[in-house]
Scaffold this motif. Structure first.
Motif, PDB file in Angstrom:
ATOM      1  N   ASP A 133     -49.946 -47.848 -25.936  1.00 28.57           N
ATOM      2  CA  ASP A 133     -50.698 -47.748 -24.689  1.00 28.57           C
ATOM      3  C   ASP A 133     -52.103 -47.283 -25.021  1.00 28.57           C
ATOM      4  OD1 ASP A 133     -48.465 -48.348 -23.011  1.00 28.57           O
ATOM      5  OD2 ASP A 133     -47.756 -46.300 -23.250  1.00 28.57           O
ATOM      6  N   ASN A 134     -53.062 -48.189 -24.936  1.00 33.58           N
ATOM      7  CA  ASN A 134     -54.456 -47.861 -25.238  1.00 33.58           C
ATOM      8  C   ASN A 134     -55.298 -48.181 -24.002  1.00 33.58           C
ATOM      9  OD1 ASN A 134     -56.972 -47.381 -26.224  1.00 33.58           O
ATOM     10  ND2 ASN A 134     -56.798 -48.705 -27.993  1.00 33.58           N
ATOM     11  N   PRO A 135     -55.480 -47.200 -23.115  1.00 38.75           N
ATOM     12  CA  PRO A 135     -56.213 -47.467 -21.885  1.00 38.75           C
ATOM     13  C   PRO A 135     -57.716 -47.632 -22.085  1.00 38.75           C
ATOM     14  CG  PRO A 135     -55.711 -45.146 -22.035  1.00 38.75           C
ATOM     15  CD  PRO A 135     -55.029 -45.826 -23.203  1.00 38.75           C
ATOM     16  N   HIS A 136     -58.206 -47.311 -23.248  1.00 37.31           N
ATOM     17  CA  HIS A 136     -59.643 -47.416 -23.502  1.00 37.31           C
ATOM     18  C   HIS A 136     -60.016 -48.859 -23.805  1.00 37.31           C
ATOM     19  CE1 HIS A 136     -59.813 -43.115 -23.393  1.00 37.31           C
ATOM     20  NE2 HIS A 136     -58.780 -43.085 -24.210  1.00 37.31           N
ATOM     21  N   ASP A 153     -50.274 -52.489 -24.386  1.00 29.30           N
ATOM     22  CA  ASP A 153     -50.878 -52.194 -23.095  1.00 29.30           C
ATOM     23  C   ASP A 153     -52.312 -51.717 -23.279  1.00 29.30           C
ATOM     24  OD1 ASP A 153     -51.334 -51.513 -20.422  1.00 29.30           O
ATOM     25  OD2 ASP A 153     -50.282 -49.598 -20.588  1.00 29.30           O
ATOM     26  N   GLY A 154     -53.294 -52.603 -22.995  1.00 31.77           N
ATOM     27  CA  GLY A 154     -54.688 -52.182 -22.954  1.00 31.77           C
ATOM     28  C   GLY A 154     -55.518 -52.619 -24.137  1.00 31.77           C
ATOM     29  N   GLY A 155     -56.640 -51.926 -24.288  1.00 29.11           N
ATOM     30  CA  GLY A 155     -57.631 -52.250 -25.309  1.00 29.11           C
ATOM     31  C   GLY A 155     -58.641 -53.264 -24.807  1.00 29.11           C
ATOM     32  N   ASN A 156     -59.699 -53.448 -25.571  1.00 27.38           N
ATOM     33  CA  ASN A 156     -60.644 -54.516 -25.282  1.00 27.38           C
ATOM     34  C   ASN A 156     -59.898 -55.838 -25.444  1.00 27.38           C
ATOM     35  OD1 ASN A 156     -62.897 -56.050 -24.823  1.00 27.38           O
ATOM     36  ND2 ASN A 156     -63.859 -55.601 -26.764  1.00 27.38           N
ATOM     37  N   TYR A 157     -59.386 -56.072 -26.650  1.00 25.78           N
ATOM     38  CA  TYR A 157     -58.369 -57.080 -26.915  1.00 25.78           C
ATOM     39  C   TYR A 157     -57.128 -56.300 -27.332  1.00 25.78           C
ATOM     40  CZ  TYR A 157     -61.978 -60.683 -27.130  1.00 25.78           C
ATOM     41  OH  TYR A 157     -62.992 -61.532 -26.828  1.00 25.78           O
ATOM     42  N   SER A 158     -55.961 -56.678 -26.859  1.00 24.00           N
ATOM     43  CA  SER A 158     -54.754 -55.961 -27.264  1.00 24.00           C
ATOM     44  C   SER A 158     -54.473 -56.161 -28.747  1.00 24.00           C
ATOM     45  CB  SER A 158     -53.556 -56.407 -26.427  1.00 24.00           C
ATOM     46  OG  SER A 158     -53.763 -56.080 -25.065  1.00 24.00           O
ATOM     47  N   VAL A 159     -54.726 -57.368 -29.261  1.00 24.74           N
ATOM     48  CA  VAL A 159     -54.585 -57.645 -30.694  1.00 24.74           C
ATOM     49  C   VAL A 159     -55.875 -58.270 -31.195  1.00 24.74           C
ATOM     50  CG1 VAL A 159     -53.347 -58.956 -32.479  1.00 24.74           C
ATOM     51  CG2 VAL A 159     -52.087 -57.975 -30.559  1.00 24.74           C
ATOM     52  N   LEU A 160     -56.382 -57.733 -32.277  1.00 28.82           N
ATOM     53  CA  LEU A 160     -57.578 -58.249 -32.939  1.00 28.82           C
ATOM     54  C   LEU A 160     -57.195 -58.619 -34.365  1.00 28.82           C
ATOM     55  CD1 LEU A 160     -60.678 -58.684 -32.925  1.00 28.82           C
ATOM     56  CD2 LEU A 160     -60.880 -56.337 -33.722  1.00 28.82           C
ATOM     57  N   LEU A 161     -57.485 -59.861 -34.764  1.00 29.97           N
ATOM     58  CA  LEU A 161     -57.109 -60.351 -36.083  1.00 29.97           C
ATOM     59  C   LEU A 161     -58.325 -60.958 -36.759  1.00 29.97           C
ATOM     60  CD1 LEU A 161     -54.627 -60.827 -37.970  1.00 29.97           C
ATOM     61  CD2 LEU A 161     -54.420 -63.080 -36.898  1.00 29.97           C
ATOM     62  N   ALA A 162     -58.732 -60.385 -37.890  1.00 28.67           N
ATOM     63  CA  ALA A 162     -59.883 -60.868 -38.656  1.00 28.67           C
ATOM     64  C   ALA A 162     -59.578 -62.227 -39.278  1.00 28.67           C
ATOM     65  CB  ALA A 162     -60.254 -59.866 -39.742  1.00 28.67           C
ATOM     66  N   PRO A 163     -60.619 -62.989 -39.639  1.00 32.44           N
ATOM     67  CA  PRO A 163     -60.400 -64.346 -40.149  1.00 32.44           C
ATOM     68  C   PRO A 163     -59.807 -64.427 -41.549  1.00 32.44           C
ATOM     69  CG  PRO A 163     -62.741 -63.850 -40.087  1.00 32.44           C
ATOM     70  CD  PRO A 163     -62.035 -62.700 -39.438  1.00 32.44           C
TER      71      PRO A 163
END
Length: 130
Positions: free
Chosen positions: A49-52, A78-88
């Motif tokens: 849970d990352n409401p930020h 739950d939350g975040g700017n993107y819930s999952v961020l994956l580098a290339p």
């Protein structure tokens, strides 16, 4: 997370909001689980849970290496700017069977490079696009 790590059956929540005694003293910068290049990672069966809105529930970055052999499976995100961020950069990265809320700021995922995506749904059961 460093190389050869597993994060499993955890609840990550209550991130610091940047205030102390009611005064803002810093801007929070939170990821629930993150790496800047670790490989051989498993992130399984967690609730994050990352409401930020400034970061992610899970961030797999490639600043120092190419994160490969990454499994993100059966998490509640739950939350975040993107819930999952994956580098290339990196190989053999699988994101499957996770449940996403719609409490993100920008989108459920920001994915780049090679990866496999399957079975990821919103809390209402509808599929999450990649």
């Amino acid at each position: 997370m460093d190389a050869d790590s597993t994060l499993q059956d955890s609840w990550i929540h209550n991130f610091w909001d940047g205030t102390q005694n009611g005064q803002r003293i810093d801007e929070p910068n939170h990821d629930g689980a993150a790496t800047t290049g670790g490989s051989n990672l498993t992130i399984r069966h967690n609730r994050i849970d990352n409401p930020h809105s400034n970061n992610s529930c899970i961030a797999i970055g490639g600043v120092y290496a190419e994160p490969s052999n990454v499994l993100i499976e059966d998490n509640y995100l739950d939350g975040g700017n993107y819930s999952v961020l994956l580098a290339p950069s990196g190989q053999n990265r699988v994101i499957k069977d996770n449940t996403f809320t719609r409490n993100f700021l920008t989108g459920p995922a920001n994915l780049a490079g090679s990866y496999a995506w399957s079975g990821n749904v919103y809390t209402d059961g509808s599929p999450v696009p990649n």
